[in-house]
Design a protein around this motif. Structure first.
Motif, PDB file in Angstrom:
ATOM      1  N   UNK A 278       0.983  -1.189   0.070  1.00  0.00           N
ATOM      2  CA  UNK A 278      -0.049  -0.054   0.064  1.00  0.00           C
ATOM      3  C   UNK A 278       0.840   1.273   0.007  1.00  0.00           C
ATOM      4  N   UNK A 279       0.717   1.984  -0.817  1.00  0.00           N
ATOM      5  CA  UNK A 279       1.655   3.547  -0.970  1.00  0.00           C
ATOM      6  C   UNK A 279       0.807   4.593  -0.848  1.00  0.00           C
ATOM      7  N   UNK A 280      -0.463   4.563  -0.674  1.00  0.00           N
ATOM      8  CA  UNK A 280      -1.249   5.916  -0.457  1.00  0.00           C
ATOM      9  C   UNK A 280      -2.582   5.232   0.154  1.00  0.00           C
ATOM     10  N   UNK A 281      -2.948   5.937   1.357  1.00  0.00           N
ATOM     11  CA  UNK A 281      -4.321   5.712   2.029  1.00  0.00           C
ATOM     12  C   UNK A 281      -3.973   4.886   3.159  1.00  0.00           C
ATOM     13  N   UNK A 282      -2.857   4.249   3.559  1.00  0.00           N
ATOM     14  CA  UNK A 282      -2.631   3.391   4.502  1.00  0.00           C
ATOM     15  C   UNK A 282      -2.373   4.072   5.990  1.00  0.00           C
ATOM     16  N   UNK A 283      -2.214   5.697   5.750  1.00  0.00           N
ATOM     17  CA  UNK A 283      -2.429   6.218   7.089  1.00  0.00           C
ATOM     18  C   UNK A 283      -3.726   7.189   7.200  1.00  0.00           C
ATOM     19  N   UNK A 284      -4.770   6.604   6.762  1.00  0.00           N
ATOM     20  CA  UNK A 284      -6.083   7.444   6.847  1.00  0.00           C
ATOM     21  C   UNK A 284      -6.273   7.367   8.325  1.00  0.00           C
ATOM     22  N   UNK A 285      -7.196   8.277   8.512  1.00  0.00           N
ATOM     23  CA  UNK A 285      -8.134   8.239   9.784  1.00  0.00           C
ATOM     24  C   UNK A 285      -9.356   8.527   9.479  1.00  0.00           C
TER      25      UNK A 285
ATOM     26  N   UNK B 147     -16.047   5.554   3.240  1.00  0.00           N
ATOM     27  CA  UNK B 147     -15.298   4.315   2.910  1.00  0.00           C
ATOM     28  C   UNK B 147     -13.498   4.901   2.827  1.00  0.00           C
ATOM     29  N   UNK B 148     -12.954   3.743   2.719  1.00  0.00           N
ATOM     30  CA  UNK B 148     -11.445   4.092   2.809  1.00  0.00           C
ATOM     31  C   UNK B 148     -10.639   3.899   1.493  1.00  0.00           C
ATOM     32  N   UNK B 149     -10.138   4.952   0.781  1.00  0.00           N
ATOM     33  CA  UNK B 149      -9.533   4.552  -0.575  1.00  0.00           C
ATOM     34  C   UNK B 149      -7.922   4.401  -0.297  1.00  0.00           C
ATOM     35  N   UNK B 150      -7.491   3.305  -0.794  1.00  0.00           N
ATOM     36  CA  UNK B 150      -6.041   2.902  -0.910  1.00  0.00           C
ATOM     37  C   UNK B 150      -5.582   2.699  -2.210  1.00  0.00           C
ATOM     38  N   UNK B 151      -4.316   2.768  -2.370  1.00  0.00           N
ATOM     39  CA  UNK B 151      -3.729   2.595  -3.730  1.00  0.00           C
ATOM     40  C   UNK B 151      -2.565   1.426  -3.305  1.00  0.00           C
ATOM     41  N   UNK B 152      -2.664   0.479  -4.026  1.00  0.00           N
ATOM     42  CA  UNK B 152      -1.828  -0.783  -4.039  1.00  0.00           C
ATOM     43  C   UNK B 152      -1.090  -0.796  -5.200  1.00  0.00           C
ATOM     44  N   UNK B 153       0.377  -0.934  -5.029  1.00  0.00           N
ATOM     45  CA  UNK B 153       1.351  -1.123  -6.318  1.00  0.00           C
ATOM     46  C   UNK B 153       1.958  -2.536  -6.011  1.00  0.00           C
ATOM     47  N   UNK B 154       2.311  -3.211  -7.297  1.00  0.00           N
ATOM     48  CA  UNK B 154       3.200  -4.219  -6.781  1.00  0.00           C
ATOM     49  C   UNK B 154       4.900  -4.046  -6.974  1.00  0.00           C
ATOM     50  N   UNK B 155       5.525  -4.761  -6.013  1.00  0.00           N
ATOM     51  CA  UNK B 155       6.765  -4.494  -5.828  1.00  0.00           C
ATOM     52  C   UNK B 155       7.579  -5.593  -6.702  1.00  0.00           C
ATOM     53  N   UNK B 156       8.740  -5.236  -7.080  1.00  0.00           N
ATOM     54  CA  UNK B 156       9.695  -6.219  -7.911  1.00  0.00           C
ATOM     55  C   UNK B 156      11.031  -5.932  -7.748  1.00  0.00           C
ATOM     56  N   UNK B 157      11.831  -6.516  -8.123  1.00  0.00           N
ATOM     57  CA  UNK B 157      13.206  -6.532  -7.949  1.00  0.00           C
ATOM     58  C   UNK B 157      13.991  -6.592  -9.324  1.00  0.00           C
ATOM     59  N   UNK B 158      15.218  -5.884  -9.766  1.00  0.00           N
ATOM     60  CA  UNK B 158      15.844  -6.173 -10.694  1.00  0.00           C
ATOM     61  C   UNK B 158      17.216  -5.786 -10.550  1.00  0.00           C
TER      62      UNK B 158
END
Length: 251
Positions: free
Chosen positions: A24-31, A88-99
């Motif tokens: 979660x990169x956005x919205x995880x610290x919502x109150x 409602x709560x809105x969150x943004x989720x991204x996929x992590x990868x390595x290279x």
């Protein structure tokens, strides 16, 4: 009824997201805020540290922006929620990868007069980056830059680097992490120098050194080596002659 604000968010299903390489990169610290109601003696027990806004993210399997329902969890019995905000709560989720990313070197300037180099080494020559998939895909290299201007000896140092994209622009994403923060950088320098050859003598009471002249088919050598050694090297003694033996044997 009383209203409570800044109720912290607790996200359930984080372990599931991690298994899917999602974060979660956005919205995880919502109150949230909520209006609660209950008997007076129960309401006296309610405080913000007994309240949580709980959202379940375990159903998320792909990157994206999600608007989720949540509940207000109250650690006091017989107290209920009459209204809450937001709905409602809105969150943004991204996929992590390595290279794996190659280390690229840009050398500028020239070393001090008389010094030269043929190559350099970097350790490691490949680093591993980890972060949001979209950002990691843009990274082309980890670039270090070093100025050799007036360098007077071999270089052995640790350098930081910049992550660059395919256009040569800096990739500045705070979520990207690297396995190696610095690169060990070496440039072995050499110096060329003309050095005189000399002969030493074992003294004798039969003949003194000032009466002896020695000639050699080669009087100098062009040497190349470490600058710190070469600066102090002005001559090389090829051997020593015993003046007594020379007189006694005639050789």
């Amino acid at each position: 009824s009383d209203r409570y604000r800044n109720i912290p968010l607790q996200i359930e299903g984080i372990e599931h997201l991690s298994r899917e390489n999602l974060i979660i990169v956005d919205g995880g610290d919502a109150t949230a805020s909520a209006k609660l109601t209950g008997k007076r003696d129960r309401m006296k027990l309610v405080s913000n540290d007994k309240l949580l806004a709980v959202v379940d993210a375990s159903s998320i399997t792909e990157p994206g922006v999600y608007t989720l329902n949540y509940t207000i969890r109250i650690d006091v019995p017989d107290v209920t929620v009459t209204t809450k905000s937001p709905q409602q709560i809105t969150i943004e989720v991204v996929r992590f990868t390595s290279a794996s990313v190659p280390v690229e070197v840009e050398l500028v300037g020239t070393p001090a007069a008389g010094l030269s180099y043929k190559n350099y080494t970097v350790t490691p020559n490949v680093i591993t980056v980890r972060g949001p998939e979209d950002a990691v895909k843009t990274i082309r290299s980890a670039k270090i830059k070093y100025n050799l201007n007036e360098t007077e000896s071999s270089v052995n140092t640790k350098l930081s680097y910049e992550l660059l994209d395919h256009n040569g622009s800096k990739v500045d994403n705070k979520l990207i992490t690297v396995d190696t923060p610095t690169i060990e950088f070496r440039v072995p320098m050499t110096m060329k120098k003309q050095v005189a050859l000399t002969v030493g003598y074992y003294s004798s009471d039969m003949v003194s050194e000032d009466l002896v002249r020695a000639t050699m088919s080669v009087s100098t050598l062009m040497l190349q080596g470490d600058p710190d050694v070469m600066r102090d090297l002005n001559q090389i003694q090829v051997g020593s002659i015993s003046l007594r033996n020379m007189v006694e044997t005639g050789k």
